[in-house]
Design a protein around this motif. Structure first.
Motif, mmCIF file in Angstrom:
data_model
loop_
_atom_site.group_PDB
_atom_site.id
_atom_site.type_symbol
_atom_site.label_atom_id
_atom_site.label_comp_id
_atom_site.label_asym_id
_atom_site.label_seq_id
_atom_site.Cartn_x
_atom_site.Cartn_y
_atom_site.Cartn_z
ATOM 1 N N GLN A 159 3.579 16.757 19.105
ATOM 2 C CA GLN A 159 2.571 17.697 18.612
ATOM 3 C C GLN A 159 1.576 17.088 17.638
ATOM 4 O O GLN A 159 1.078 17.757 16.742
ATOM 5 C CB GLN A 159 3.237 18.924 17.958
ATOM 6 N N SER A 160 1.254 15.797 17.792
ATOM 7 C CA SER A 160 0.272 15.188 16.896
ATOM 8 C C SER A 160 -0.830 14.459 17.647
ATOM 9 O O SER A 160 -1.553 13.665 17.060
ATOM 10 C CB SER A 160 0.966 14.214 15.935
ATOM 11 N N THR A 161 -0.983 14.715 18.939
ATOM 12 C CA THR A 161 -1.983 14.011 19.731
ATOM 13 C C THR A 161 -3.373 14.181 19.135
ATOM 14 O O THR A 161 -3.779 15.279 18.779
ATOM 15 C CB THR A 161 -1.969 14.539 21.175
ATOM 16 N N GLY A 162 -4.104 13.082 19.055
ATOM 17 C CA GLY A 162 -5.445 13.088 18.485
ATOM 18 C C GLY A 162 -5.489 12.634 17.055
ATOM 19 O O GLY A 162 -6.552 12.274 16.547
ATOM 20 N N SER A 163 -4.353 12.648 16.370
ATOM 21 C CA SER A 163 -4.328 12.230 14.972
ATOM 22 C C SER A 163 -3.997 10.747 14.864
ATOM 23 O O SER A 163 -3.521 10.123 15.809
ATOM 24 C CB SER A 163 -3.312 13.063 14.173
ATOM 25 N N SER A 164 -4.277 10.192 13.693
ATOM 26 C CA SER A 164 -3.988 8.794 13.420
ATOM 27 C C SER A 164 -3.528 8.681 11.974
ATOM 28 O O SER A 164 -3.674 9.630 11.189
ATOM 29 C CB SER A 164 -5.232 7.927 13.659
ATOM 30 N N ASN A 165 -2.958 7.531 11.620
ATOM 31 C CA ASN A 165 -2.508 7.351 10.242
ATOM 32 C C ASN A 165 -2.526 5.878 9.877
ATOM 33 O O ASN A 165 -2.944 5.028 10.664
ATOM 34 C CB ASN A 165 -1.119 7.969 10.028
ATOM 35 N N ILE A 166 -2.092 5.568 8.671
ATOM 36 C CA ILE A 166 -2.018 4.190 8.188
ATOM 37 C C ILE A 166 -0.618 3.962 7.639
ATOM 38 O O ILE A 166 -0.127 4.744 6.817
ATOM 39 C CB ILE A 166 -3.063 3.917 7.088
ATOM 40 N N ASN A 167 0.004 2.891 8.097
ATOM 41 C CA ASN A 167 1.385 2.611 7.747
ATOM 42 C C ASN A 167 1.475 1.163 7.267
ATOM 43 O O ASN A 167 1.745 0.248 8.042
ATOM 44 C CB ASN A 167 2.281 2.849 8.970
ATOM 45 N N LEU A 168 1.211 0.952 5.980
ATOM 46 C CA LEU A 168 1.301 -0.395 5.426
ATOM 47 C C LEU A 168 2.743 -0.881 5.419
ATOM 48 O O LEU A 168 3.661 -0.150 5.061
ATOM 49 C CB LEU A 168 0.747 -0.413 3.996
ATOM 50 N N ARG A 169 2.924 -2.118 5.867
ATOM 51 C CA ARG A 169 4.222 -2.802 5.862
ATOM 52 C C ARG A 169 5.228 -2.208 6.841
ATOM 53 O O ARG A 169 6.367 -2.658 6.900
ATOM 54 C CB ARG A 169 4.853 -2.818 4.472
ATOM 55 N N GLY A 170 4.849 -1.152 7.594
ATOM 56 C CA GLY A 170 5.788 -0.556 8.532
ATOM 57 C C GLY A 170 6.893 0.239 7.880
ATOM 58 O O GLY A 170 7.907 0.539 8.517
ATOM 59 N N ILE A 171 6.726 0.619 6.613
ATOM 60 C CA ILE A 171 7.793 1.340 5.917
ATOM 61 C C ILE A 171 7.540 2.847 5.903
ATOM 62 O O ILE A 171 8.241 3.575 5.197
ATOM 63 C CB ILE A 171 7.982 0.815 4.483
ATOM 64 N N GLY A 172 6.576 3.319 6.700
ATOM 65 C CA GLY A 172 6.328 4.742 6.809
ATOM 66 C C GLY A 172 4.973 5.136 6.265
ATOM 67 O O GLY A 172 4.606 4.754 5.150
ATOM 68 N N ALA A 173 4.212 5.910 7.067
ATOM 69 C CA ALA A 173 2.873 6.317 6.654
ATOM 70 C C ALA A 173 2.897 7.190 5.409
ATOM 71 O O ALA A 173 1.934 7.211 4.636
ATOM 72 C CB ALA A 173 2.173 7.044 7.795
ATOM 73 N N VAL A 174 3.979 7.929 5.179
ATOM 74 C CA VAL A 174 4.049 8.778 3.983
ATOM 75 C C VAL A 174 4.176 7.938 2.720
ATOM 76 O O VAL A 174 4.056 8.473 1.606
ATOM 77 C CB VAL A 174 5.233 9.765 4.083
ATOM 78 N N ARG A 175 4.419 6.641 2.857
ATOM 79 C CA ARG A 175 4.510 5.760 1.696
ATOM 80 C C ARG A 175 3.209 5.007 1.442
ATOM 81 O O ARG A 175 3.175 4.116 0.593
ATOM 82 C CB ARG A 175 5.665 4.778 1.870
ATOM 83 N N THR A 176 2.163 5.312 2.190
ATOM 84 C CA THR A 176 0.839 4.751 1.953
ATOM 85 C C THR A 176 -0.072 5.866 1.465
ATOM 86 O O THR A 176 -0.251 6.874 2.144
ATOM 87 C CB THR A 176 0.261 4.137 3.234
ATOM 88 N N LEU A 177 -0.633 5.700 0.285
ATOM 89 C CA LEU A 177 -1.528 6.709 -0.279
ATOM 90 C C LEU A 177 -2.939 6.460 0.258
ATOM 91 O O LEU A 177 -3.473 5.359 0.131
ATOM 92 C CB LEU A 177 -1.529 6.638 -1.801
ATOM 93 N N VAL A 178 -3.536 7.487 0.853
ATOM 94 C CA VAL A 178 -4.889 7.396 1.392
ATOM 95 C C VAL A 178 -5.811 8.237 0.515
ATOM 96 O O VAL A 178 -5.546 9.420 0.258
ATOM 97 C CB VAL A 178 -4.947 7.876 2.851
ATOM 98 N N LEU A 179 -6.895 7.606 0.058
ATOM 99 C CA LEU A 179 -7.871 8.251 -0.809
ATOM 100 C C LEU A 179 -9.231 8.271 -0.129
ATOM 101 O O LEU A 179 -9.507 7.477 0.771
ATOM 102 C CB LEU A 179 -7.995 7.518 -2.137
ATOM 103 N N MET A 180 -10.086 9.160 -0.595
ATOM 104 C CA MET A 180 -11.492 9.147 -0.207
ATOM 105 C C MET A 180 -12.308 9.214 -1.483
ATOM 106 O O MET A 180 -12.164 10.156 -2.269
ATOM 107 C CB MET A 180 -11.824 10.317 0.715
ATOM 108 N N ASN A 181 -13.113 8.177 -1.712
ATOM 109 C CA ASN A 181 -13.855 8.047 -2.964
ATOM 110 C C ASN A 181 -12.932 8.160 -4.179
ATOM 111 O O ASN A 181 -13.267 8.758 -5.203
ATOM 112 C CB ASN A 181 -14.975 9.084 -3.046
#
Length: 985
Positions: A116-138
């Motif tokens: 149920q996530s088709t179309g979405s993307s994320n960032i996963n630094l080091r392969g330890i889980g995307a929830v462990r990478t903080l994404v900011l905008m400005n």
């Protein structure tokens, strides 16, 4: 000359971000880039970076202290919009996947990797889980995706992005929780003047191609500026049958989308007073593309109904306004709205039922569930009788019905779904909006301040058609359809039969195979009864974040031998929300039991809802307050040695509690051309709110012992503890003229990491990995683990413990065993100036995982996973793919108005350690591709580019997965051609 950085980034007068710092010299910017722990393959040579000289401020991710950029104390990689043009303007997914420090990115193929996530993307630094990478905008937070897979980067406005900064270091002491592996900051263009248009088209064999268009307009005056940007991107459907490597034979890949519960299916005739029990296979199995199994079943390959890429529509609209208020105060306002829609995700025509209808009006109550009765009055069964052997035919005629088991059969399969002419069509719609307003200014000459309020939310609407169990049984009885009145006679007065047999289907629409064996148009199913059987398992969920920030920074009145002491301090308040609204059929409070809609029953022992496959959900409205305060100090001990200390206190309240996280960073300029630096700190991450709920959501996972997909019910835990990690980094940076190099070591040690138990591992520990393996049904030591499984029941209502009768598995979110992860980043680049009248940049960079160790996992007192090192593996202990080596090398030559770039990208192979994969078939090969990009600068501020991606048309390596490749390693598109144009006015 082709500009190496967008000319739309103009002189900045008003900082928009508390991490904005004064840039005194162009060399300061070069120091930031040279000081990165990993110099990206996107990096441009300093000689080409003329536009950087126009900037009066530089936004550096990782610290709030002025002067950090000149100190180059943080491992920040910088990618500009022009850098992306040099790569052929990749999509967000391709951009993120190309960063060596990133592993396991969603977006390439989501259906089987993250439901149920088709179309979405994320960032996963080091392969330890995307929830462990903080994404900011400005520099400000974004709401996470309601999928629980981190921030959805496909909602960000690529048309407005001026640069991306990647901090590959734990930053909880500065930004708070989530910044475990690092921070990725998307920074918009500033002080835009005029209009910019760009468009691109990619020709992809087998699809209608991908295309995009963006518009950017801005205006600046003496004391204010305004910008608006809009973007559209279309991704076309690419079916599995358009790639020969994706649809494999059973011998090549028995896990390549094959199920033992198919249609045409396997039917049972129960023993009667004068007849023995019989089993028979629908005689039209081969005619529709199935093939027989030894136990009379018919194997079904469902991936021919699936896509490698789905049709997606992406839209973004962004605007911002900046104004000076007096001489010392600045106002910044920005707003974003974005949508991406996958309206028709192709999937299997139907699922294998995991629960029966339990209707008193039919004989199903006294039969083993999940079974359905097909009476002899069903026209399809009557027509199939002459094709059965005499023994089977006599048994059916004597018993007057057959039994269809969800463990051996599904209502729709090889013949397709009459509603669509192919498979089911699932819907995935995501939208998000974000508003941020900030003020910044100065108190006197030495103290700056910044305050901001930011609200963002991300909503997902998902609808997955599934069959209502009671309606399936009624339709098999001839009492189906929307116009069938109560008390009517089967097959009359608007009542319709559902015919599950092969004679109802003209052929296999996914392969083009024609059923010239027994198809009878008069027996074909009326689409009205199919439509009536299906309802949407659907819900809408929203994740939201309200953040209020206040930051002060400046310099102390006294100095150290190396210069002035910089400091920063501040606080943050966050209101994190999650809301879920489920539809009527999915609501466990309205429809807890399979027969609730027909008789009002709410007293079932286990509440698995009304669908044949998916479980129910409950409406949710969650919220929590998080408070944080922090402080930083930059100590220039000597001219060549700087130290930076930071500490943050954060309080989640309730059972999660609070944490204090310190960090120390050091940088030593040992020689003019050599710098050494390192950092050590601690991080903290609280559980997601949905992980604290004592409820469940259902996912589908291939289960080896069943040779097909089974539902796993994922439960939260209100007593879940937060996870903690210690981080350590040390590196060396060399810059001698036009030569640059870096080598860095990084290390994480996790305590109480938050994760799941691994459902298939639970099943394998209890039942083995192959049908017929010994199980532990009679072993008292395994009694508690046995309670995790739901089985079919006998006539007395007692569960029948066996792998073949397994219908569901309970999986809990847990604080898992300790993990230790470490690796190396390396980079080399050299600029040849004046080479054949131009400039040649040569570089190589990569990331190598040294270890990914995890201690042993015990569940209910049973060993599930041994302690092991999972670096270079796939699927171990619930982990994804963890290649040891990822990297690229590149050549970029520019002369006059022409430029060409060659990039080679390499991802190491892995060993598939899942229990369902036998020895001899575990190795997944490496993936090496080559891209070629040509750029031409034309008069009138026009730039054209042409690219060939995957020049050698490399197929992804074979993996024992549904689509026969690993989307975290390979790419399904093959060689494709891309053209793009940019026009500025």
């Amino acid at each position: 000359m082709i500009p190496s950085r967008s000319p739309w980034i103009r002189r900045v007068r008003t900082p928009r971000n508390p991490v904005a710092i004064e840039n005194k010299l162009r060399a300061s910017v070069r120091n930031v880039l040279a000081g990165s722990l990993l110099l990206s393959s996107f990096a441009v040579p300093a000689q080409q970076s003329g536009a950087v000289e126009e900037l009066e401020v530089v936004v550096v991710t990782g610290s709030y202290i002025e002067g950090t950029a000149e100190d180059a104390a943080l491992p920040v990689d910088v990618f500009t919009a022009a850098d992306l043009q040099m790569q052929g303007s990749p999509s967000m997914v391709d951009l993120v996947k190309s960063i060596p420090a990133v592993q396991g990115v969603l977006g390439e193929s989501n259906q089987f990797g993250s439901a149920q996530s088709t179309g979405s993307s994320n960032i996963n630094l080091r392969g330890i889980g995307a929830v462990r990478t903080l994404v900011l905008m400005n520099g400000r937070r974004l709401a996470g995706s309601p999928t629980g897979n981190g921030v959805d980067t496909n909602l960000l406005p690529m048309a407005a992005i001026g640069r991306i900064e990647v901090l590959k270091d734990g930053a909880a002491a500065t930004y708070g929780s989530d910044a475990v592996a690092g921070v990725v900051n998307f920074i918009t263009k500033t002080n835009v003047e005029g209009l910019s248009l760009d468009a691109s088209y990619s020709y992809i064999d087998g699809s209608d191609g991908d295309y995009s268009a963006n518009v950017l307009w801005g205006h600046r005056a003496d004391t204010w500026n305004f910008m608006v940007a809009g973007g559209y991107r279309h991704r076309s459907e690419l079916n599995t049958t358009d790639r020969d490597w994706a649809v494999r034979s059973f011998d090549e890949n028995p896990q390549g989308g094959y199920s033992s519960f198919g249609n045409p299916g396997k039917y049972n005739v129960t023993a009667g007073p004068t007849t023995d029990a019989q089993i028979f296979r629908d005689p039209g199995c081969a005619a529709l593309g199935g093939f027989g199994i030894d136990d009379e079943g018919c194997r079904f390959q469902y991936v021919t109904f699936d896509n490698l890429t789905e049709r997606e529509e992406h839209y973004q609209l962004y605007t911002e306004f900046n104004m000076d208020i007096g001489e010392k105060t600045g106002l910044h306002i920005e707003a974003l709205y974005a949508v991406h829609d996958a309206p028709e995700e192709n999937s299997s025509p139907s699922y294998g039922p995991q629960q029966g209808a339990n209707l008193t009006a039919t004989p199903t109550r006294n039969l083993v569930s999940p079974n359905y009765i097909v009476p002899l009055s069903n026209p399809g069964l009557r027509a199939i009788l002459p094709l059965l052997d005499a023994t089977d035919r006599a048994a059916v005629e004597a018993r007057r019905f057959v039994v269809a088991s969800g463990l051996q059969w599904r209502p729709l399969g090889n013949g397709g779904n009459p509603l669509t002419g192919e498979g089911k069509k699932d819907e995935r719609l995501f939208d998000g909006f974000r508003v941020s307003a900030s003020l910044d200014g100065e108190f006197g000459p030495n103290i700056g301040w910044n305050t901001a309020v930011t609200y963002s939310e991300n909503t997902r609407e998902t609808n997955t058609p599934d069959i209502l169990a009671y309606r399936l049984q009624l339709a098999l009885n001839g009492l189906g359809g929307p116009d069938c009145p109560a008390g009517a006679t089967a097959g009359s007065a608007g009542c319709l039969f559902f015919n599950p047999f092969s004679n109802a289907f003209a052929g296999n629409p996914s392969t083009g195979r024609v059923n010239d064996f027994n198809y009878d148009p008069s027996l074909a199913n009326n689409p009205a009864v199919i439509d009536w059987m299906f309802e949407d398992n659907g819900w809408e969920d929203t994740a939201s974040t309200l953040a209020v920030d206040l930051v002060f920074n400046g310099e102390l009145s006294w100095s150290l031998p190396g210069g002035a002491v910089g400091w920063a301090a501040g606080g943050q308040y966050r209101d994190e929300g999650f809301e879920r609204k489920v539809n009527f059929w999915t609501d466990i409070d309205q429809n807890p039991c399979v027969d609730t809609p027909i008789n009002g029953n709410t007293g079932c022992d286990t509440q698995f809802g009304v669908f044949t496959f998916f479980g129910p959900l409950r409406n949710q409205d969650l919220s929590r307050d998080v408070y944080g305060v922090f402080g930083e100090v930059n100590l220039p001990l000597f001219e060549s040695l700087q130290a930076q200390l930071a500490v943050r206190y954060e309080d989640y309240g309730g059972l999660v509690g609070s944490t204090t996280n310190p960090k120390i960073s050091l940088r030593w300029q040992a020689l003019d051309w050599l710098a050494l630096r390192g950092s050590a700190g601690s991080t903290f991450r609280g559980p997601q709110q949905t992980q604290l709920l004592d409820g469940f959501s259902t996912t589908l996972v291939y289960t080896g012992v069943n040779r097909g997909y089974k539902p796993y019910d994922n439960y939260g835990d209100p007593d879940l503890d937060p996870e903690e990690a210690d981080t350590f980094n040390v590196g060396a940076i060399v810059q001698a003229g036009d030569f640059k190099a870096s080598l860095d070591y990084w290390n994480f040690k996790f305590k109480n990491p938050i994760g799941t138990e691994g459902g298939t591992e639970l099943v394998a520990a209890f039942f083995g990995v192959d049908p017929g393996d010994p199980n532990f049904c009679d072993d008292p030591a395994y009694d508690n683990l046995q309670q995790r499984f739901t089985f079919t029941q006998d006539a007395s209502g007692n569960p029948i413990c066996s792998a073949s009768t397994l219908t569901r598995t309970r999986v809990n979110v847990i604080n898992g065993p300790e993990e230790r992860i470490s690796g190396l980043d390396a980079s080399l680049s050299y600029l040849f100036d004046g080479w054949f009248g131009g400039e040649l940049l040569v570089g190589v960079d990569g990331s190598y995982t040294l270890k990914y160790e995890r201690d042993a996992l015990f569940v209910e007192g049973i060993l599930i996973n041994d302690a092991d090192d999972y670096a270079g593996t796939r699927g171990g202990a619930g982990l994804g793919s963890l290649p040891e080596l990822r990297g690229s090398w590149y050549l970029d030559f520019s002369s006059g108005n022409h430029a060409v770039r060659w990039t080679s990208r390499y991802i190491d192979g892995v060993t598939d350690v899942r229990s369902s994969v036998p020895d001899g078939f575990r190795e997944i090969g490496s993936f090496l591709t080559h891209d070629l990009v040509y750029r031409l600068q034309l008069p009138g501020e026009t730039t054209l580019s042409a690219a060939v991606i995957n020049l050698t048309d490399r197929d992804p390596p074979l993996a024992r997965l549904d689509l026969s490749y690993d989307p975290f390693i390979g790419n399904p598109l093959g060689r494709y051609f891309k053209v793009s144009a940019i026009k500025q006015f």
